[in-house]
Motif scaffolding. Structure first.
Motif, PDB file in Angstrom:
ATOM      1  N   PHE A 116      28.417  39.265  40.728  1.00 44.12           N
ATOM      2  CA  PHE A 116      27.362  38.416  41.253  1.00 44.12           C
ATOM      3  C   PHE A 116      26.381  38.120  40.133  1.00 44.12           C
ATOM      4  O   PHE A 116      26.340  38.827  39.128  1.00 44.12           O
ATOM      5  N   ARG A 117      25.574  37.101  40.332  1.00 40.47           N
ATOM      6  CA  ARG A 117      24.531  36.818  39.362  1.00 40.47           C
ATOM      7  C   ARG A 117      23.298  36.306  40.077  1.00 40.47           C
ATOM      8  O   ARG A 117      23.375  35.751  41.166  1.00 40.47           O
ATOM      9  N   GLN A 118      22.175  36.518  39.424  1.00 37.72           N
ATOM     10  CA  GLN A 118      20.912  36.055  39.981  1.00 37.72           C
ATOM     11  C   GLN A 118      20.030  35.568  38.849  1.00 37.72           C
ATOM     12  O   GLN A 118      19.682  36.328  37.940  1.00 37.72           O
ATOM     13  N   GLU A 125      24.086  35.057  43.738  1.00 36.64           N
ATOM     14  CA  GLU A 125      25.271  34.220  43.927  1.00 36.64           C
ATOM     15  C   GLU A 125      26.533  35.029  43.647  1.00 36.64           C
ATOM     16  O   GLU A 125      26.646  35.654  42.584  1.00 36.64           O
ATOM     17  N   GLY A 126      27.468  35.005  44.560  1.00 41.28           N
ATOM     18  CA  GLY A 126      28.762  35.628  44.315  1.00 41.28           C
ATOM     19  C   GLY A 126      29.612  34.706  43.469  1.00 41.28           C
ATOM     20  O   GLY A 126      29.756  33.525  43.784  1.00 41.28           O
ATOM     21  N   ILE A 127      30.190  35.234  42.377  1.00 43.92           N
ATOM     22  CA  ILE A 127      30.955  34.364  41.504  1.00 43.92           C
ATOM     23  C   ILE A 127      32.422  34.745  41.404  1.00 43.92           C
ATOM     24  O   ILE A 127      33.252  33.890  41.117  1.00 43.92           O
ATOM     25  N   SER A 128      32.754  35.992  41.629  1.00 42.25           N
ATOM     26  CA  SER A 128      34.161  36.369  41.565  1.00 42.25           C
ATOM     27  C   SER A 128      34.365  37.729  42.200  1.00 42.25           C
ATOM     28  O   SER A 128      33.447  38.548  42.249  1.00 42.25           O
ATOM     29  N   CYS A 129      35.574  37.969  42.691  1.00 43.66           N
ATOM     30  CA  CYS A 129      35.913  39.290  43.200  1.00 43.66           C
ATOM     31  C   CYS A 129      37.408  39.519  43.027  1.00 43.66           C
ATOM     32  O   CYS A 129      38.179  38.573  42.826  1.00 43.66           O
ATOM     33  N   ILE A 130      37.785  40.786  43.097  1.00 41.71           N
ATOM     34  CA  ILE A 130      39.175  41.158  42.861  1.00 41.71           C
ATOM     35  C   ILE A 130      39.576  42.242  43.835  1.00 41.71           C
ATOM     36  O   ILE A 130      38.800  43.149  44.145  1.00 41.71           O
ATOM     37  N   SER A 131      40.792  42.143  44.345  1.00 36.11           N
ATOM     38  CA  SER A 131      41.279  43.099  45.329  1.00 36.11           C
ATOM     39  C   SER A 131      41.545  44.445  44.675  1.00 36.11           C
ATOM     40  O   SER A 131      41.546  44.587  43.454  1.00 36.11           O
ATOM     41  N   ARG A 132      41.804  45.443  45.508  1.00 35.26           N
ATOM     42  CA  ARG A 132      41.944  46.817  45.029  1.00 35.26           C
ATOM     43  C   ARG A 132      43.038  46.960  43.976  1.00 35.26           C
ATOM     44  O   ARG A 132      42.862  47.651  42.971  1.00 35.26           O
ATOM     45  N   GLY A 133      44.162  46.301  44.184  1.00 36.09           N
ATOM     46  CA  GLY A 133      45.267  46.405  43.239  1.00 36.09           C
ATOM     47  C   GLY A 133      45.217  45.382  42.124  1.00 36.09           C
ATOM     48  O   GLY A 133      46.028  45.428  41.193  1.00 36.09           O
ATOM     49  N   GLY A 134      44.277  44.437  42.233  1.00 38.39           N
ATOM     50  CA  GLY A 134      44.132  43.414  41.195  1.00 38.39           C
ATOM     51  C   GLY A 134      45.009  42.195  41.387  1.00 38.39           C
ATOM     52  O   GLY A 134      44.995  41.292  40.553  1.00 38.39           O
ATOM     53  N   VAL A 135      45.753  42.149  42.479  1.00 41.27           N
ATOM     54  CA  VAL A 135      46.678  41.026  42.681  1.00 41.27           C
ATOM     55  C   VAL A 135      45.935  39.774  43.117  1.00 41.27           C
ATOM     56  O   VAL A 135      46.251  38.658  42.701  1.00 41.27           O
ATOM     57  N   ASN A 136      44.949  39.952  43.988  1.00 40.90           N
ATOM     58  CA  ASN A 136      44.227  38.805  44.547  1.00 40.90           C
ATOM     59  C   ASN A 136      42.840  38.693  43.930  1.00 40.90           C
ATOM     60  O   ASN A 136      42.144  39.698  43.741  1.00 40.90           O
ATOM     61  N   THR A 137      42.463  37.454  43.637  1.00 43.66           N
ATOM     62  CA  THR A 137      41.146  37.177  43.079  1.00 43.66           C
ATOM     63  C   THR A 137      40.543  35.970  43.783  1.00 43.66           C
ATOM     64  O   THR A 137      41.251  35.175  44.421  1.00 43.66           O
ATOM     65  N   LYS A 138      39.251  35.854  43.620  1.00 45.41           N
ATOM     66  CA  LYS A 138      38.526  34.725  44.233  1.00 45.41           C
ATOM     67  C   LYS A 138      37.412  34.337  43.278  1.00 45.41           C
ATOM     68  O   LYS A 138      36.796  35.216  42.656  1.00 45.41           O
TER      69      LYS A 138
END
Length: 126
Positions: free
Chosen positions: A37-39, A46-59
């Motif tokens: 996130f950044r502010q 603002e949320g800018i990116s995230c990653i699932s526990r195993g690293g397979v899925n990102t947003k």
């Protein structure tokens, strides 16, 4: 108790690159969903990116799609954010956060994240 520490921020010229790291420590570490996130001053977080526990899925947020890349190394309990083609509007304090509930659908909503780091400053200026 889970703790997150960000590092890698600094001053960079427009068009430059930085790699942020989010290192986890504490009594119990599990590969939780991690978000970045950044502010900026006077603006909402603002949320800018995230990653699932195993690293397979990102947003990614539209504002950083194609320029930023999130990744993780669970053996090192670390999540990275590679930031390329930085713009002055990317300047902000950057935070990483853990969603210990690891929602089944990735989200950039800060309210879904319950453990936060202290932040690292990114300045983009010539």
């Amino acid at each position: 108790q889970l703790q997150l520490v960000e590092s890698g921020g600094g001053l960079v010229q427009p068009g430059g690159s930085l790699r942020l790291s989010c290192s986890a420590s504490g009594f119990i570490w599990r590969p939780y969903t991690i978000g970045w996130f950044r502010q900026a001053p006077g603006k909402e977080r603002e949320g800018i990116s995230c990653i699932s526990r195993g690293g397979v899925n990102t947003k990614y947020a539209d504002s950083v799609e194609g320029r930023f890349t999130i990744s993780r190394d669970n053996a090192k309990s670390t999540v990275y954010l590679q930031m390329n083609s930085l713009k002055p509007e990317d300047a902000a304090v950057y935070y990483c956060a853990a969603d210990r509930n690891s929602q089944p659908v990735l989200t950039l909503n800060p309210q879904e994240y319950d453990v936060w780091g202290q932040g690292t400053q990114v300045t983009v200026s010539s």
